[in-house]
Design an enzyme around this catalytic site. Structure first.
Site, PDB file in Angstrom:
ATOM      1  N   ASP A 222      -6.577  -5.364   5.595  1.00 14.19           N
ATOM      2  CA  ASP A 222      -7.703  -4.855   4.807  1.00 14.19           C
ATOM      3  C   ASP A 222      -8.720  -5.980   4.606  1.00 14.19           C
ATOM      4  O   ASP A 222      -9.918  -5.834   4.883  1.00 14.19           O
ATOM      5  CB  ASP A 222      -7.145  -4.359   3.461  1.00 14.19           C
ATOM      6  CG  ASP A 222      -8.116  -3.461   2.724  1.00 14.19           C
ATOM      7  OD1 ASP A 222      -9.232  -3.248   3.226  1.00 14.19           O
ATOM      8  OD2 ASP A 222      -7.762  -2.966   1.645  1.00 14.19           O
TER       9      ASP A 222
ATOM     10  N   LYS B   4       2.088 -13.793   5.971  1.00 13.06           N
ATOM     11  CA  LYS B   4       2.218 -14.776   4.891  1.00 13.06           C
ATOM     12  C   LYS B   4       3.720 -15.037   4.699  1.00 13.06           C
ATOM     13  O   LYS B   4       4.263 -14.970   3.593  1.00 13.06           O
ATOM     14  CB  LYS B   4       1.543 -14.180   3.635  1.00 13.06           C
ATOM     15  CG  LYS B   4       1.326 -15.092   2.510  1.00 13.06           C
ATOM     16  CD  LYS B   4       0.245 -16.128   2.723  1.00 13.06           C
ATOM     17  CE  LYS B   4       0.265 -17.109   1.587  1.00 13.06           C
ATOM     18  NZ  LYS B   4      -0.327 -18.409   1.890  1.00 13.06           N
TER      19      LYS B   4
ATOM     20  N   TYR C  65       0.811  -1.222   0.000  1.00 13.20           N
ATOM     21  CA  TYR C  65       0.000   0.000   0.000  1.00 13.20           C
ATOM     22  C   TYR C  65       0.844   1.271   0.000  1.00 13.20           C
ATOM     23  O   TYR C  65       0.288   2.361  -0.033  1.00 13.20           O
ATOM     24  CB  TYR C  65      -0.884   0.047   1.255  1.00 13.20           C
ATOM     25  CG  TYR C  65      -2.184  -0.685   1.105  1.00 13.20           C
ATOM     26  CD1 TYR C  65      -2.198  -2.030   0.784  1.00 13.20           C
ATOM     27  CD2 TYR C  65      -3.393  -0.036   1.299  1.00 13.20           C
ATOM     28  CE1 TYR C  65      -3.388  -2.716   0.652  1.00 13.20           C
ATOM     29  CE2 TYR C  65      -4.584  -0.714   1.174  1.00 13.20           C
ATOM     30  CZ  TYR C  65      -4.575  -2.048   0.846  1.00 13.20           C
ATOM     31  OH  TYR C  65      -5.755  -2.719   0.731  1.00 13.20           O
TER      32      TYR C  65
ATOM     33  N   ASP D 130      -3.835 -17.332   5.327  1.00 13.53           N
ATOM     34  CA  ASP D 130      -4.918 -18.170   4.782  1.00 13.53           C
ATOM     35  C   ASP D 130      -5.479 -19.096   5.854  1.00 13.53           C
ATOM     36  O   ASP D 130      -6.699 -19.322   5.926  1.00 13.53           O
ATOM     37  CB  ASP D 130      -4.467 -18.943   3.535  1.00 13.53           C
ATOM     38  CG  ASP D 130      -3.051 -19.466   3.631  1.00 13.53           C
ATOM     39  OD1 ASP D 130      -2.145 -18.667   3.914  1.00 13.53           O
ATOM     40  OD2 ASP D 130      -2.848 -20.669   3.436  1.00 13.53           O
TER      41      ASP D 130
END
Ligand code: NAD
Length: 379
Positions: free
Chosen positions: A268, A204, A134, A244
Site C-alpha cells: 500500500d 520487514k 488488512y 525501509d
C-alpha cells in the site's frame, strides 16, 4: 471479428465521466489498430445507484458477470456509510479472492515529477491483497473482545510484552505459505513473460520474523523450486530487501528495481510512493487479479471525487490507463501502445486536464471532454 465482452461498473461521483472517457478512447484505439477486434461493454450495477434501485451495493449478478467473463473494468465507488459492507473494493477483492493488487509505475514524458530522473522509475508492484494486517481481524480497546483476547494471549500463550494491556486495541496479522507463494509465483511469471530482469521481495522480516520473514523465506523457496532454470540461466534474478531500505533505495537508485513482490501493508505504502515519484499519484492505474481463476478487474486508484463530479474537469487517465492495462492483459498490446504514445504526446505539448496542466511549465488546461477529443486526434 474477435469480440470480447467486458463487464463494466460505471461507478459513483466522477465514475460516469471517467468510464465514458475510457470506453471512447479504447474503442477508438481498437478501431485504429485492428480491423478484427472489438470490445463489447456490458454495464453491470454496483455502488450507490445499485443500492437506490436494487437495494444492494454489490448485486450477485455483478459478481457473476465478472466471474463468467474473467475480466472487468471498474469506476470508483462510494463507500457505504454506516453498517453493511465496510468497503466495496475490499468486498470485491475478498469475495472473488483477487489476491494480487497489480500497480505498474511508469513515467510519462511531460508530466511534472518531484524527482530529478523520473525516467529511471519503471516498476511493477505485486501487492498481496488478501492477508496481513488488512485481513480485518482486530478488536477495539475497552471491548469485552479485546479483554478476552488479552486474557488468552497472557494466560494461555505466556505473552508478557503488552505495555498497556487495559487500553490496547489488538490486531492479528496472518501471512501464509499459500498466500505468499501464489503472489510470488505471479510476480515471477510476469517478470519472465515481460522480459523483466528481477523480482525483489520486499518485507520487514528483521522484526516480524515469522510473518514478514516467512514471506521472504517462502518466496525464495517458491522461486528456486518453480523458476530454478530461469534463475540459473540468468534470465531472472530474485533478491530481497527490508522495506525501509527499499523506500530509500527506490528514491536513490530506482533503476535497480523492476518487479516488486510484497505484503499488503508494505505494498500500500510502496505503490503510492512510487506513483508520486513519477508525478502520477492522480493518474496511477491498478488491477486486482486472481491468476489461478483467470479473473482480473481493472480500476482507477482514486475515489469518487464528489467535489468535482459532473463539472467536466476530472482527469480520466487513472481509469483509462487501467483499461490500457486490461488491453495488455488480453494481449492486445499494439492498441495499448497507441494510447500510451498519444498520452505522452499530449503531455509533452502540455495538454492535460487542469490537475496536471497546472503543474506543467507549458501546461494548457483542457476540460475532460476536450482532453478525450485531443487524445483521439493523437491516436
Ligand atoms: P478521492 O480520490 O475521491 O478525492 C481526493 C481528492 O482528489 C479530491 O479533491 C478530488 O477532487 C481529487 N481527485 C480524485 N480523483 C481525481 C481525478 N481523476 N481528477 C482530478 N482530481 C481528482 O478521495 P476521497 O475524497 O477520500 O473519497 C471520496 C469517496 O470515494 C469516498 O466515498 C471513498 O470511500 C471513495 N473511494 C473509492 C475508491 C474506489 O472505488 N477505488 C478509492 C478511494 C476512495
Amino acid at each position: 471479428m474477435q469480440k470480447v465482452i467486458v463487464p463494466i461498473i460505471i461507478g459513483d461521483g466522477v465514475g460516469p465521466e471517467v468510464t465514458s472517457a475510457t470506453m471512447t478512447i479504447i474503442d477508438a484505439a481498437l478501431t485504429k489498430t485492428y480491423s478484427d477486434r472489438k470490445i463489447e461493454w456490458l454495464t453491470v450495477p454496483a455502488g450507490q445507484k445499485a443500492f437506490d434501485t436494487l437495494g444492494t451495493y454489490m448485486p450477485d449478478e455483478t459478481l457473476e458477470a465478472f466471474t463468467k467473463y474473467g475480466l472487468g473494468l471498474k469506476g470508483p465507488l462510494t463507500t457505504p456509510v454506516g453498517g453493511g459492507i465496510r468497503s466495496l473494493n475490499v468486498y470485491l477483492r475478498q469475495n472473488l479472492d483477487l489476491y494480487v493488487c497489480l500497480r505498474p509505475v511508469r513515467w510519462f514524458k511531460g508530466v511534472e515529477s518531484p524527482v530529478k530522473h523520473p525516467e529511471n522509475v519503471n516498476m511493477v508492484v505485486f501487492r498481496e491483497n488478501t492477508e496481513d494486517i488488512y485481513a480485518g481481524i482486530e478488536w477495539e480497546s475497552g471491548t469485552p473482545e479485546a479483554r478476552k483476547f488479552y486474557d488468552f494471549i497472557s494466560g494461555e500463550m505466556g505473552v508478557t510484552k503488552v505495555r498497556f494491556p487495559e487500553t490496547s486495541s489488538y490486531g492479528v496479522k496472518p501471512v501464509s505459505i499459500e498466500g505468499t507463494q501464489r503472489l510470488v509465483r505471479a510476480a515471477c511469471k510476469y517478470a519472465i513473460e515481460n522480459k523483466l530482469p528481477s523480482v525483489t521481495l520486499v518485507h520487514k522480516g528483521n522484526i516480524m520474523k515469522y510473518t514478514e520473514g516467512g514471506f521472504r523465506k517462502w518466496g525464495y523457496e517458491l522461486a528456486s523450486k518453480e523458476f530454478g532454470e530461469d534463475i540459473e540461466s540468468g534470465k531472472l534474478v530474485i533478491k530481497d530487501l527490508i522495506c525501509d531500505a527499499f523506500l530509500q533505495n527506490a528514491l536513490i537508485k530506482p533503476e535497480e528495481y523492476s518487479v516488486i513482490a510484497t505484503l499488503n501493508l508494505n505494498g500500500d505504502y510502496i505503490s503510492d510512493m512510487l506513483a508520486a515519484q513519477v508525478g502520477g499519484i492522480g493518474i496511477a492505474p491498478g488491477a486486482n487479479i486472481n491468476y489461478e481463476k483467470g479473473l482480473a478487474i481493472f480500476e482507477a486508484t482514486h475515489g469518487t471525487a464528489p467535489d468535482i463530479a459532473g463539472k467536466n474537469i476530472v482527469n480520466p487517465c487513472s481509469n483509462l490507463l487501467s483499461g490500457v492495462m486490461m488491453l495488455e492483459h488480453m494481449g492486445w498490446n499494439d492498441a495499448a501502445e497507441v494510447v500510451y504514445s498519444a498520452l505522452e504526446k499530449s503531455f509533452v505539448e502540455g495538454y492535460a486536464t487542469n490537475d496536471l496542466a497546472k503543474l506543467m511549465s507549458n501546461g494548457k488546461s483542457l476540460s475532460t471532454s476536450d482532453f478525450v477529443k485531443h487524445i483521439i486526434e493523437l491516436l
